[in-house]
Design a protein around this motif. Structure first.
Motif, short mmCIF file in Angstrom:
data_model
loop_
_atom_site.label_atom_id
_atom_site.label_comp_id
_atom_site.label_asym_id
_atom_site.label_seq_id
_atom_site.Cartn_x
_atom_site.Cartn_y
_atom_site.Cartn_z
N GLU A 227 0.05 6.58 11.96
CA GLU A 227 -0.96 7.32 12.70
C GLU A 227 -1.23 8.68 12.04
N GLY A 228 -2.48 8.97 11.79
CA GLY A 228 -2.85 10.23 11.15
C GLY A 228 -2.62 10.25 9.65
N ALA A 229 -2.18 9.12 9.07
CA ALA A 229 -1.92 9.05 7.63
C ALA A 229 -3.13 8.51 6.89
N ASN A 230 -3.11 8.62 5.57
CA ASN A 230 -4.20 8.14 4.72
C ASN A 230 -3.68 7.15 3.69
N MET A 231 -4.34 5.99 3.62
CA MET A 231 -3.96 5.02 2.61
C MET A 231 -4.49 5.47 1.24
N ARG A 232 -3.59 5.46 0.25
CA ARG A 232 -3.96 5.99 -1.08
C ARG A 232 -4.06 4.92 -2.17
N TYR A 233 -3.10 3.99 -2.19
CA TYR A 233 -3.04 3.04 -3.29
C TYR A 233 -2.72 1.64 -2.76
N TYR A 234 -3.16 0.64 -3.53
CA TYR A 234 -2.94 -0.76 -3.15
C TYR A 234 -2.55 -1.55 -4.39
N MET B 89 10.31 5.36 1.74
CA MET B 89 9.75 6.71 1.69
C MET B 89 10.01 7.35 0.33
N MET B 90 8.94 7.82 -0.31
CA MET B 90 9.03 8.51 -1.59
C MET B 90 8.87 10.02 -1.37
N GLN B 91 8.81 10.75 -2.46
CA GLN B 91 8.53 12.18 -2.40
C GLN B 91 7.05 12.41 -2.08
N ASP B 92 6.72 13.67 -1.84
CA ASP B 92 5.33 14.09 -1.62
C ASP B 92 4.70 13.40 -0.40
N ASP B 93 5.54 13.07 0.58
CA ASP B 93 5.08 12.45 1.84
C ASP B 93 4.40 11.11 1.62
N LEU B 94 4.78 10.39 0.57
CA LEU B 94 4.19 9.09 0.28
C LEU B 94 5.12 7.97 0.75
N LEU B 95 4.56 7.05 1.53
CA LEU B 95 5.32 5.93 2.09
C LEU B 95 4.80 4.62 1.52
N ILE B 96 5.70 3.82 0.98
CA ILE B 96 5.38 2.47 0.53
C ILE B 96 5.49 1.54 1.75
N VAL B 97 4.43 0.80 2.02
CA VAL B 97 4.42 -0.21 3.08
C VAL B 97 4.09 -1.54 2.43
N GLY B 98 4.92 -2.57 2.65
CA GLY B 98 4.65 -3.82 1.97
C GLY B 98 5.12 -5.04 2.73
N GLU C 94 0.86 -1.18 0.00
CA GLU C 94 0.00 0.00 0.00
C GLU C 94 0.89 1.23 0.00
N VAL C 95 0.39 2.30 -0.56
CA VAL C 95 1.08 3.60 -0.49
C VAL C 95 0.24 4.51 0.39
N TRP C 96 0.89 5.05 1.41
CA TRP C 96 0.23 5.91 2.40
C TRP C 96 0.74 7.33 2.30
N GLU C 97 -0.16 8.28 2.46
CA GLU C 97 0.22 9.69 2.53
C GLU C 97 0.39 10.05 4.01
N LEU C 98 1.62 10.35 4.41
CA LEU C 98 1.93 10.65 5.80
C LEU C 98 1.74 12.13 6.10
N PRO C 99 1.57 12.47 7.37
CA PRO C 99 1.65 13.88 7.75
C PRO C 99 3.00 14.46 7.32
N ALA C 100 3.03 15.72 6.98
CA ALA C 100 4.21 16.37 6.41
C ALA C 100 5.44 16.16 7.29
N GLU C 101 6.55 15.78 6.64
CA GLU C 101 7.88 15.73 7.24
C GLU C 101 8.03 14.67 8.33
N ARG C 102 7.14 13.67 8.34
CA ARG C 102 7.32 12.59 9.32
C ARG C 102 8.53 11.74 8.96
N MET C 103 8.74 11.52 7.67
CA MET C 103 9.92 10.79 7.20
C MET C 103 10.50 11.54 6.01
N GLU C 104 11.78 11.32 5.76
CA GLU C 104 12.46 11.96 4.65
C GLU C 104 12.49 11.04 3.44
#
Length: 554
Positions: free
Chosen positions: A295-302, A254-263, A220-230
């Motif tokens: 926490e506080g993030a939104n799942m965007r893609y699967y 961690m990708m750009q635009d605060d997007l995190l890949i979790v797998g 899944e790709v999650w949109e994190l709160p700003a600047e939680r990870m680099e």
């Protein structure tokens, strides 16, 4: 409506618009340009790429941390223009227990200094544009359905018919598939390719190979709160929620635009018929360390995709009369390093060199195209694969044996437990154990915020198919599913499919009161059912062109 089938004649046809095919098409175009710049008589070559998705990248899915080595070879001046997310930094490895994540030293094979987090969908879109710059035609929504043969020579590919209803009857918009004829056909369909399997069965291309072994990658790709990870931060995990008999592990990139890949990767050679890889992934996210990141993030893609893990000894013959096989279709993946994109690109480039030489010589026979296999063996790609040639096989004996093999392999240049240089392996589905009265494992409750059921995840894969078309998941004997599989394995298709395609539903007309229902429109094209069914009676074929997931940022 007509029965007349169009014919398109080409010199070279690439099937599948993944990194291997696109790299091969690009490099072949480059070689032709260089040749023609030095010759008075130019070499005129028509090259095309067929892609089953609705656009380039819509079916492309990977982790991905990319080794840029082959990108640098393919694009020595402009490789930095590729849409890579960020260079890897702040890398970690965790051993997971249900409550803790213990930091571990990163072994050399997992070190990613100089590597890049990437979205494969974005990368192949960029590569497709580069292919068109060197004169390659790229056609989307054209799934290859049948290899065209003249004896044992491949002469092209037939694409799937369009406009067939679910009962197999022609609709008003019926169009027969096209016969795309070519001097050389390059099969780069990804793992468990439909056309590649046809050739393997017809020509015995894997007769001397270990069975290919796969894993299922779910992400899944999650949109994190700003600047939680680099961007560029990478975490790999081992252990929980998988047991010591199940190959696999987790990852966070961690990708750009605060997007995190979790797998999570789960080996499709697991033993427990009641294991549900998608549910294990959802459980993975409930770990305190990962849940805190989300926490506080939104799942965007699967998305989900099979990964060819067998390595060097599981690769088929790579070439024959009129064809070569590249990328995941041939098993170009280093499962120890968790990387395959760089090997896929290199395989395409090596294939292009052999195809170019064959075209110049006017000879596209097996004898001429076999130079591709030799080039692979002599290249750094071949060397890398040989160094891990026995890695996955040791996991037949559990995770501890597999990890010991990894260490021994580093000391013995890949031999490890392989006394005679080669460890044998077994097809993953054969490892599944029959039920013996075991109670069903405890299932988690999906909360719709951190954890999601399969249908919610399918929605986030943007999967869409033409509803009124034949089912593209061909089950050879549905009576076996009802009468035998129910008793022996508890219908594991309901669990190993990460998209809720297979369901056992009530049916008063059935002697057992149940029947198999196939929700084909949910399919995310991962191929797990084709791979993991214990009876091997499921065959995945491509649906009508353009159907499937849309992995734009995956």
């Amino acid at each position: 409506m007509t029965d007349e089938r169009e014919t398109l004649e080409l010199d070279v046809l690439f099937v599948g618009a993944g990194p291997a095919s696109l790299a091969g098409a690009i490099h072949l175009g480059q070689l032709i340009e260089r040749h023609n710049a030095r010759r008075d008589e130019p070499l005129e070559v028509s090259i095309a790429v067929l892609e089953k998705g609705q656009e380039i990248g819509s079916h492309a899915l990977s982790g991905a941390v990319v080794d840029p080595r082959s990108l640098k070879e393919l694009f020595p001046r402009v490789w930095r223009d590729a849409p890579l997310e960020a260079e890897v930094q702040n890398e970690k490895l965790w051993w997971m227990t249900p409550a803790r994540a213990l930091g571990m030293p990163i072994p050399p094979m997992l070190e990613n200094e100089g590597k890049y987090v990437a979205s494969l969908g974005k990368l192949v879109k960029w590569m497709a544009a580069k292919a068109e710059e060197v004169g390659v035609d790229v056609f989307c929504e054209f799934p290859g359905r049948e290899v065209l043969l003249d004896g044992e020579r491949v002469v092209g590919v037939r694409t799937a018919d369009r406009g067939i209803d679910r009962d197999g009857k022609r609709k008003a918009n019926f169009e027969p598939g096209i016969d795309v004829l070519s001097k050389v056909t390059v099969l780069g369909e990804g793992p468990r390719g439909t056309l590649t399997r046809q050739l393997e069965n017809r020509l015995g291309l894997s007769a001397e190979s270990n069975p290919q072994v796969y894993a299922l990658g779910i992400k899944e790709v999650w949109e994190l709160p700003a600047e939680r990870m680099e961007p560029g931060e990478v975490i790999h995990t081992m252990g929980w929620p998988l047991d010591l008999h199940t190959f696999g592990g987790g990852f966070l990139y961690m990708m750009q635009d605060d997007l995190l890949i979790v797998g999570l990767v789960v080996g499709l050679d697991y033993r427990d018929a009641q294991l549900d890889p998608h549910e294990e992934f959802q459980r993975y996210k409930t770990h305190p360390r990962i849940a805190a990141l989300l926490e506080g993030a939104n799942m965007r893609y699967y998305g989900a995709k099979a990964i060819p893990e067998g390595g060097w000894w599981s690769m088929p013959e790579l070439a024959g009369d009129g064809f070569v096989i590249v990328g995941d279709s041939a098993g170009f993946l280093n499962s120890q390093r968790l990387k395959g994109v760089h090997l896929a690109i290199k395989s395409g480039m090596l294939a292009a060199r052999s195809i170019f030489d064959a075209l110049v010589a006017g000879d596209t026979s097996a004898a001429r195209l076999s130079s591709y296999a030799g080039a692979v063996s002599e290249s750094w790609a071949g060397e890398e694969l040989r160094e891990v040639r026995n890695f996955h096989q040791a996991f037949d004996y559990g995770a501890p044996a597999g990890m010991l093999q990894a260490g021994l392999g580093m000391l013995t240049n890949g031999r490890g437990f392989g006394i005679f240089d080669r460890l044998r392996s077994h097809a993953g589905h054969s490892k599944m154990q029959r039920l013996d009265g075991e109670a069903a494992p405890e299932r988690i409750a999906f909360d719709g915020e951190l954890t999601f059921d399969k249908l919610a995840d399918v929605y986030n894969s943007a999967t869409a198919h033409e509803e009124d078309q034949p089912v593209h998941l061909l089950v050879a004997d549905t009576d076996l599913c009802v009468h035998q599989c129910t008793v022996e394995y508890g219908n594991p298709c309901q669990r190993f499919c990460p998209a809720n395609v297979y369901e056992m539903v009530s049916d008063s007309d059935s002697p057992t009161g149940e029947r198999l229902q196939i929700n084909a429109s949910n399919c995310v094209h991962c191929k797990t059912c084709d791979i993991m069914d214990p009876y091997q009676i499921i065959t995945w074929v491509p649906p009508e062109g353009g159907g499937g997931p849309n992995y734009g940022r995956m």
